[in-house]
Motif scaffolding. Structure first.
Motif, PDB file in Angstrom:
ATOM      1  N   GLN A   1       0.830  -1.213   0.000  1.00 42.80           N
ATOM      2  CA  GLN A   1       0.000   0.000   0.000  1.00 42.80           C
ATOM      3  C   GLN A   1       0.864   1.263   0.000  1.00 42.80           C
ATOM      4  O   GLN A   1       0.565   2.216  -0.692  1.00 42.80           O
ATOM      5  CB  GLN A   1      -0.934  -0.005   1.207  1.00 42.80           C
ATOM      6  CG  GLN A   1      -1.804   1.232   1.292  1.00 42.80           C
ATOM      7  CD  GLN A   1      -2.624   1.282   2.573  1.00 42.80           C
ATOM      8  OE1 GLN A   1      -2.626   0.360   3.352  1.00 42.80           O
ATOM      9  NE2 GLN A   1      -3.300   2.390   2.779  1.00 42.80           N
ATOM     10  N   ILE A   2       1.934   1.260   0.766  1.00 45.09           N
ATOM     11  CA  ILE A   2       2.785   2.452   0.890  1.00 45.09           C
ATOM     12  C   ILE A   2       3.687   2.637  -0.327  1.00 45.09           C
ATOM     13  O   ILE A   2       3.856   3.748  -0.823  1.00 45.09           O
ATOM     14  CB  ILE A   2       3.633   2.374   2.180  1.00 45.09           C
ATOM     15  CG1 ILE A   2       2.710   2.468   3.397  1.00 45.09           C
ATOM     16  CG2 ILE A   2       4.697   3.469   2.216  1.00 45.09           C
ATOM     17  CD1 ILE A   2       3.364   2.080   4.710  1.00 45.09           C
ATOM     18  N   THR A   3       4.275   1.535  -0.811  1.00 49.82           N
ATOM     19  CA  THR A   3       5.309   1.644  -1.852  1.00 49.82           C
ATOM     20  C   THR A   3       4.867   1.215  -3.240  1.00 49.82           C
ATOM     21  O   THR A   3       5.453   1.632  -4.233  1.00 49.82           O
ATOM     22  CB  THR A   3       6.535   0.786  -1.484  1.00 49.82           C
ATOM     23  OG1 THR A   3       6.165  -0.604  -1.538  1.00 49.82           O
ATOM     24  CG2 THR A   3       7.077   1.146  -0.119  1.00 49.82           C
ATOM     25  N   GLY A   4       3.890   0.316  -3.308  1.00 46.87           N
ATOM     26  CA  GLY A   4       3.524  -0.282  -4.591  1.00 46.87           C
ATOM     27  C   GLY A   4       4.332  -1.534  -4.889  1.00 46.87           C
ATOM     28  O   GLY A   4       4.197  -2.143  -5.938  1.00 46.87           O
ATOM     29  N   TYR A   5       5.186  -1.927  -3.939  1.00 45.45           N
ATOM     30  CA  TYR A   5       6.049  -3.092  -4.121  1.00 45.45           C
ATOM     31  C   TYR A   5       5.761  -4.168  -3.075  1.00 45.45           C
ATOM     32  O   TYR A   5       5.325  -3.869  -1.966  1.00 45.45           O
ATOM     33  CB  TYR A   5       7.525  -2.697  -3.995  1.00 45.45           C
ATOM     34  CG  TYR A   5       8.052  -1.853  -5.137  1.00 45.45           C
ATOM     35  CD1 TYR A   5       7.983  -2.297  -6.454  1.00 45.45           C
ATOM     36  CD2 TYR A   5       8.651  -0.626  -4.892  1.00 45.45           C
ATOM     37  CE1 TYR A   5       8.482  -1.532  -7.499  1.00 45.45           C
ATOM     38  CE2 TYR A   5       9.166   0.151  -5.930  1.00 45.45           C
ATOM     39  CZ  TYR A   5       9.071  -0.319  -7.233  1.00 45.45           C
ATOM     40  OH  TYR A   5       9.579   0.426  -8.266  1.00 45.45           O
ATOM     41  N   LEU A   6       6.089  -5.410  -3.449  1.00 48.83           N
ATOM     42  CA  LEU A   6       5.981  -6.555  -2.544  1.00 48.83           C
ATOM     43  C   LEU A   6       7.317  -6.806  -1.859  1.00 48.83           C
ATOM     44  O   LEU A   6       8.372  -6.449  -2.393  1.00 48.83           O
ATOM     45  CB  LEU A   6       5.624  -7.827  -3.331  1.00 48.83           C
ATOM     46  CG  LEU A   6       4.261  -7.876  -4.000  1.00 48.83           C
ATOM     47  CD1 LEU A   6       4.182  -9.088  -4.925  1.00 48.83           C
ATOM     48  CD2 LEU A   6       3.163  -7.941  -2.946  1.00 48.83           C
ATOM     49  N   ARG A   7       7.288  -7.484  -0.709  1.00 47.30           N
ATOM     50  CA  ARG A   7       8.522  -7.898  -0.041  1.00 47.30           C
ATOM     51  C   ARG A   7       9.334  -8.756  -1.007  1.00 47.30           C
ATOM     52  O   ARG A   7       8.805  -9.627  -1.679  1.00 47.30           O
ATOM     53  CB  ARG A   7       8.207  -8.705   1.220  1.00 47.30           C
ATOM     54  CG  ARG A   7       9.473  -9.201   1.893  1.00 47.30           C
ATOM     55  CD  ARG A   7       9.179  -9.967   3.163  1.00 47.30           C
ATOM     56  NE  ARG A   7      10.420 -10.437   3.733  1.00 47.30           N
ATOM     57  CZ  ARG A   7      10.741 -11.719   3.866  1.00 47.30           C
ATOM     58  NH1 ARG A   7       9.898 -12.659   3.514  1.00 47.30           N
ATOM     59  NH2 ARG A   7      11.907 -12.057   4.383  1.00 47.30           N
ATOM     60  N   GLY A   8      10.626  -8.504  -1.053  1.00 41.89           N
ATOM     61  CA  GLY A   8      11.496  -9.250  -1.961  1.00 41.89           C
ATOM     62  C   GLY A   8      11.577  -8.613  -3.338  1.00 41.89           C
ATOM     63  O   GLY A   8      12.336  -9.059  -4.186  1.00 41.89           O
ATOM     64  N   GLY A   9      10.793  -7.554  -3.549  1.00 37.10           N
ATOM     65  CA  GLY A   9      10.809  -6.869  -4.838  1.00 37.10           C
ATOM     66  C   GLY A   9      10.698  -5.365  -4.678  1.00 37.10           C
ATOM     67  O   GLY A   9      10.245  -4.670  -5.574  1.00 37.10           O
ATOM     68  N   CYS A  10      11.093  -4.865  -3.526  1.00 39.48           N
ATOM     69  CA  CYS A  10      10.962  -3.435  -3.219  1.00 39.48           C
ATOM     70  C   CYS A  10      12.209  -2.691  -3.681  1.00 39.48           C
ATOM     71  O   CYS A  10      13.309  -2.981  -3.236  1.00 39.48           O
ATOM     72  CB  CYS A  10      10.732  -3.244  -1.719  1.00 39.48           C
ATOM     73  SG  CYS A  10      10.334  -1.552  -1.271  1.00 39.48           S
ATOM     74  N   SER A  11      12.016  -1.753  -4.582  1.00 37.83           N
ATOM     75  CA  SER A  11      13.115  -0.950  -5.111  1.00 37.83           C
ATOM     76  C   SER A  11      13.042   0.464  -4.534  1.00 37.83           C
ATOM     77  O   SER A  11      11.951   0.974  -4.300  1.00 37.83           O
ATOM     78  CB  SER A  11      13.007  -0.873  -6.634  1.00 37.83           C
ATOM     79  OG  SER A  11      14.022  -0.044  -7.164  1.00 37.83           O
ATOM     80  N   PRO A  12      14.186   1.123  -4.335  1.00 36.43           N
ATOM     81  CA  PRO A  12      14.146   2.510  -3.873  1.00 36.43           C
ATOM     82  C   PRO A  12      13.690   3.471  -4.976  1.00 36.43           C
ATOM     83  O   PRO A  12      13.411   4.634  -4.723  1.00 36.43           O
ATOM     84  CB  PRO A  12      15.586   2.788  -3.456  1.00 36.43           C
ATOM     85  CG  PRO A  12      16.403   1.878  -4.305  1.00 36.43           C
ATOM     86  CD  PRO A  12      15.563   0.637  -4.475  1.00 36.43           C
ATOM     87  N   ILE A  13      13.613   2.971  -6.192  1.00 36.12           N
ATOM     88  CA  ILE A  13      13.194   3.776  -7.343  1.00 36.12           C
ATOM     89  C   ILE A  13      11.772   3.391  -7.723  1.00 36.12           C
ATOM     90  O   ILE A  13      11.454   2.206  -7.825  1.00 36.12           O
ATOM     91  CB  ILE A  13      14.134   3.530  -8.549  1.00 36.12           C
ATOM     92  CG1 ILE A  13      15.554   3.930  -8.183  1.00 36.12           C
ATOM     93  CG2 ILE A  13      13.652   4.275  -9.787  1.00 36.12           C
ATOM     94  CD1 ILE A  13      16.586   3.531  -9.215  1.00 36.12           C
ATOM     95  N   GLY A  14      10.922   4.370  -7.944  1.00 34.93           N
ATOM     96  CA  GLY A  14       9.595   4.110  -8.489  1.00 34.93           C
ATOM     97  C   GLY A  14       8.522   3.759  -7.484  1.00 34.93           C
ATOM     98  O   GLY A  14       7.512   3.154  -7.845  1.00 34.93           O
ATOM     99  N   MET A  15       8.704   4.148  -6.242  1.00 30.62           N
ATOM    100  CA  MET A  15       7.639   3.921  -5.267  1.00 30.62           C
ATOM    101  C   MET A  15       6.474   4.852  -5.591  1.00 30.62           C
ATOM    102  O   MET A  15       6.618   5.801  -6.345  1.00 30.62           O
ATOM    103  CB  MET A  15       8.155   4.181  -3.846  1.00 30.62           C
ATOM    104  CG  MET A  15       9.153   3.156  -3.382  1.00 30.62           C
ATOM    105  SD  MET A  15       9.565   3.425  -1.648  1.00 30.62           S
ATOM    106  CE  MET A  15      10.763   2.110  -1.419  1.00 30.62           C
TER     107      MET A  15
END
Length: 159
Positions: A95-109
């Motif tokens: 919900q916060i980042t748009g990413y799943l655990r194991g696939g969270c990038s500092p770019i493109g949140m």
């Protein structure tokens, strides 16, 4: 290797004209930890960074540290001028980042948050980070990445 999937992170790097290489690796839900990535990606552990999302006094922040290291919350709080910081709940990550655990990038949140890197990045030429999808690591020039993210660097890992 299969066709490269363009994640949000990769599209943003393309738009910024920052070159990268993709390392695809096998993952499963049981093995999302750093040791598994090190065994799959042909780079030294010190050059592979994981992305952590934390809550500060007033907003979220992002911190990238070497994949086998552990964050020191007190050091990060001091560096980020917060009284304290804490890891967000895993259930809130998407919900916060748009990413799943194991696939969270500092770019493109979903939103741009202040981003911090451990000072060990200063010893790296190229670094690997999640490209925004499980099983995808992007290898980028460390200096270009830091400039693009307007990242703050400091000692944030446990001794």
């Amino acid at each position: 290797m299969s066709k490269v999937v363009k994640t949000n992170a990769l599209r943003l790097l393309d738009k910024a004209k920052i070159s990268y290489e993709i390392k695809e690796y096998q993952y499963d839900e049981e093995h999302l930890g750093g040791e598994h990535i090190v065994s799959q990606v042909d780079m030294e552990a010190k050059d592979i960074f994981k992305t952590l999302v934390l809550k500060g006094d007033h907003d979220y922040l992002v911190c990238c540290i070497p994949v086998l290291e552990e964050i020191d919350l007190k050091k990060l709080a001091k560096l980020s001028h917060n009284k304290s910081v804490s890891m967000i709940h895993l259930k809130d990550l998407l919900q916060i980042t748009g990413y799943l655990r194991g696939g969270c990038s500092p770019i493109g949140m979903k939103k741009k948050f202040d981003t911090y890197f451990d000072s060990s990045i200063n010893e790296c030429t190229k670094v690997a980070l999640s490209a925004g999808k499980r099983g995808y690591q992007m290898i980028v020039d460390a200096k270009e990445l830091m400039d693009y993210l307007n990242a703050i660097v400091g000692n944030v890992i446990k001794e």
